[in-house]
Design an enzyme around this catalytic site. Sequence first.
Site: not given
Length: 232
Positions: A83, A197
Amino acid sequence: MKVIGLIGGMSWESSAQYYRIINETVRDRLGGVHSAKSLMWSMDFGEIERLQHDGNWPALTAEMIAAARRLEAGGADFLMICTNTMHKMAADVSAAVSIPLLHIADPTAEKIRAAGLGKVGLLGTAFTMEQDFYKGRLKDAFGLDVLVPEAEDRAKVHEIIYRELVAGIVKDSSRDAYRAIIARLVAAGAEAIIMGCTEIMLLISQVDSPVPVFDTTEIHALAAVDLALEGA
């Protein structure tokens, strides 16, 4: 082959893509039915999301350090955080273990520089777009000029990630919204777009942008394979 330690589940939708990309690439490179040696510690993203929006970064840092130590104890040779947002505590995680951490921004920035590009638009969570832990690394370590969307567009990008993409919901209307935001970044001078992202790859691809897009999920996963197979 080195053992890859993945800190995942943020969300599992993107972690599944990491697992797929890494194993498909190892098979392609080694042939036959080869696959990656890996360990994954998968978070409950419901807990992570609550702590993020509460601003409880110390608790999040503790969770990430605990995950990293579990993976190290389990035999991982290096770590990756699956992430972008949680690279906010990358330095703390790296300092807590004795194995290397493959930072998601580094191979991304290297590819952008190799393409001869210097001014990039960044899409991601509000935390990634607005705080300096990510933009600062791109600027200070690689000399990139980073543009982020205007406030209203940042809010839309963030909302789509947390209300849709982390739950595996992909809407044409949201893709159209991202396309419009990308177009505004390009109009502001962006020569490329960082999909900062790991869920954005579920919604957007190169066909949605008039300039090159750099998918951090794929780039990070491929860099992990390079490191795992180094010397193999």
